[in-house]
Design an enzyme around this catalytic site. Structure first.
Site, short mmCIF file in Angstrom:
data_model
loop_
_atom_site.label_atom_id
_atom_site.label_comp_id
_atom_site.label_asym_id
_atom_site.label_seq_id
_atom_site.Cartn_x
_atom_site.Cartn_y
_atom_site.Cartn_z
N LYS A 84 1.17 -1.09 -0.07
CA LYS A 84 0.26 0.09 0.07
C LYS A 84 0.75 0.96 -0.05
CE LYS A 84 -4.10 -1.73 1.94
NZ LYS A 84 -4.65 -2.58 3.02
N GLY A 125 8.29 -6.07 -7.07
CA GLY A 125 7.36 -6.62 -7.92
C GLY A 125 8.01 -5.49 -8.87
N THR A 148 8.98 -11.91 -6.95
CA THR A 148 7.74 -12.15 -6.59
C THR A 148 7.59 -13.65 -6.91
OG1 THR A 148 5.61 -12.47 -7.31
CG2 THR A 148 7.14 -11.20 -8.96
N ASP A 150 5.20 -14.77 -7.82
CA ASP A 150 4.23 -14.90 -9.47
C ASP A 150 5.09 -15.12 -10.52
OD1 ASP A 150 2.30 -14.13 -7.80
OD2 ASP A 150 2.05 -11.99 -8.46
N ARG A 185 -14.18 -37.45 -4.34
CA ARG A 185 -14.36 -35.84 -4.74
C ARG A 185 -13.62 -35.22 -5.83
NH1 ARG A 185 -13.97 -34.94 1.47
NH2 ARG A 185 -16.06 -34.93 2.31
N LEU A 295 -0.08 -19.47 2.38
CA LEU A 295 0.76 -20.28 2.43
C LEU A 295 1.62 -20.05 1.51
CD1 LEU A 295 -2.02 -22.43 3.58
CD2 LEU A 295 0.21 -21.98 5.19
N ARG A 297 3.11 -18.37 0.51
CA ARG A 297 4.39 -16.53 0.61
C ARG A 297 5.31 -16.88 1.13
NH1 ARG A 297 1.88 -11.85 -0.95
NH2 ARG A 297 2.18 -10.47 1.15
O1 F6P Z 1 2.75 -10.59 -6.10
C1 F6P Z 1 2.50 -11.77 -5.27
C2 F6P Z 1 0.59 -12.16 -4.24
O2 F6P Z 1 0.97 -12.29 -3.43
C3 F6P Z 1 0.01 -12.31 -5.35
O3 F6P Z 1 0.00 -14.18 -5.81
C4 F6P Z 1 -1.22 -11.85 -4.72
O4 F6P Z 1 -2.77 -11.47 -5.98
C5 F6P Z 1 -1.28 -10.40 -3.94
O5 F6P Z 1 0.52 -10.84 -3.79
C6 F6P Z 1 -1.57 -10.95 -2.77
O6 F6P Z 1 -1.37 -9.39 -2.27
P1 F6P Z 1 -2.00 -9.29 -0.56
O7 F6P Z 1 -0.69 -9.61 0.79
O8 F6P Z 1 -1.88 -8.43 -0.44
O9 F6P Z 1 -2.96 -10.29 0.23
#
Ligand code: F6P
Length: 370
Positions: A84, A125, A148, A150, A185, A295, A297
């Site tokens: 932010k 990123g 990142t 991602d 399932r 999880l 991250r």
């Molecule tokens: O960019 C990394 C990431 O983990 C994305 O995969 C995900 O959309 C976003 O950050 C989530 O961010 P936050 O920590 O604000 O939930």
């Protein structure tokens, strides 16, 4: 190894955290110390500069060889981070309760001048690299380090954090096979990745998923249901479906948890629930959803990510000592390249639909919802 014109550098980590950030911080601080430079850490992106008084031990503090000892294997970032308050679009609360967007990059430039800090290593990123590029335009010496989970940054072979996230998602899929099979399932597993399907694709293939939905391929759930029903007819009464959080249906359905605010991107999430509900309607089968979310991250970086992080951290300091600015260090195995920040800022790398990993998935009979 002593550079003539650098005496002090600073490092900040911005955006979502990724396993390997502490390894980068250590590599930068130690490589700087080995050149006789002082290294400073800025807390929570640039918040340490903007709100110095809010931090009990200062928003910007000295990173010594001792203070970065033993952190290479730790998840998170010892500096803290934020996604932010982008300094280019900083949200300022007005007395009437409304929010106005302001550019605070001049304050960063003034801070560096006042503290006689010669250069910045900005780890982040797409958002952080765009900010880094703007600071370069204002005359600050900056080297960017791509980060990142991602894996969606352009001009680098990969980013540290991705391998750890994929390893965790793959292990989760391994665990879900047996329970899905026992209960006959459908298990829908939602993974992060924003608008790119890298985590879903790599973990889905490695973890033996039967369908993978990625943002790059608008999906039709009837195709996924057909795949599940054909497995049923073959006597395999369970299926695993991996859904990237940014996956979008062919008719544009896309799951947003929080709309974008000033200085903050939109928050994705919830697509797994929708996919599970619709697959239940289409197949009549019992469905469960697992959202791996944050999880992915957490935890210690894999060996691959540790080494990648140490390499880009050391390379950032090397780049500064070689006189570079306005570049991002990029992994180009077996080397590290310096790529102009202007070539990466604001650019996202999606999964190329003709890449070998996609071909592998198709050859293995995985359904991509198309
Ligand atoms: O960019 C990394 C990431 O983990 C994305 O995969 C995900 O959309 C976003 O950050 C989530 O961010 P936050 O920590 O604000 O939930």
């Amino acid at each position: 190894m002593v550079s003539q014109n650098i005496r002090r550098i600073a490092i900040c980590t911005g955006g979502g955290d990724a396993p390997g950030l502490n390894a980068v911080i250590r590599a930068v601080a130690v490589s700087a110390a080995n050149r006789g430079w002082e290294c400073y850490g800025i807390r929570e992106g640039f918040n340490g500069i903007f709100f110095n008084e809010r931090f009990p031990n200062g928003g910007v503090f000295r990173l010594t060889r001792e203070s970065v000892r033993g952190i290479t294997h730790l998840g998170g970032t010892m500096l803290g981070t934020t996604n932010k308050g982008n300094p280019l679009h900083f949200p300022l609360k007005m007395p009437d309760g409304s929010t106005k967007e302001i550019d605070r990059t001049d304050e960063i430039i003034e801070f560096f001048a006042k503290k006689e800090i010669d250069a910045l290593v900005s780890v982040g990123g797409d958002g952080s690299l765009t900010i880094a590029n703007a600071l370069v335009q204002k005359g600050l010496r900056v080297v960017g380090v791509p980060k990142t989970i991602d894996n969606d940054l352009d001009k680098t072979a990969t980013t540290f954090g991705f391998d750890t996230a994929v390893a965790f998602a793959t292990e989760s899929l391994d665990r879900l096979h047996s329970t899905a099979e026992s209960h006959q399932r459908i298990m829908v597993v939602e993974v992060m990745g924003r608008y790119a399907g890298w985590i879903a694709l790599h973990s889905g293939i490695s973890g033996g998923a039967h369908a993978i939905l990625i943002p790059e391929i608008p999906y039709d759930l009837k195709k996924v249901a057909e795949k599940i029903i054909s497995r049923e007819n073959d006597g395999r009464h369970y299926s695993l479906v991996v859904v990237a959080e940014g996956a979008t249906s062919a008719d544009g359905d896309h799951a947003v948890m929080e709309v974008a605010e000033i200085g903050h991107a939109e928050r994705l999430g919830g697509i797994g629930e929708r996919v599970a509900r619709q697959l239940h309607e289409l197949t009549g089968k019992d469905c469960r959803v697992v959202v791996l979310g944050h999880l992915l991250r957490g935890g210690s970086p894999t060996t691959f990510d540790r080494l990648a992080a140490l390499r880009v951290g050391a390379a950032a300091v090397r780049a500064l000592s070689e006189g570079y600015t306005g570049v991002m260090v990029a992994l180009a195995f077996p080397d590290v390249n310096y790529v102009p920040l202007s070539d990466v800022a604001g650019r996202m790398r999606a999964v190329p639909l003709d890449c070998d990993t996609m071909k592998t998935g198709r050859d293995m009979g995985i359904c991509f919802g198309d």
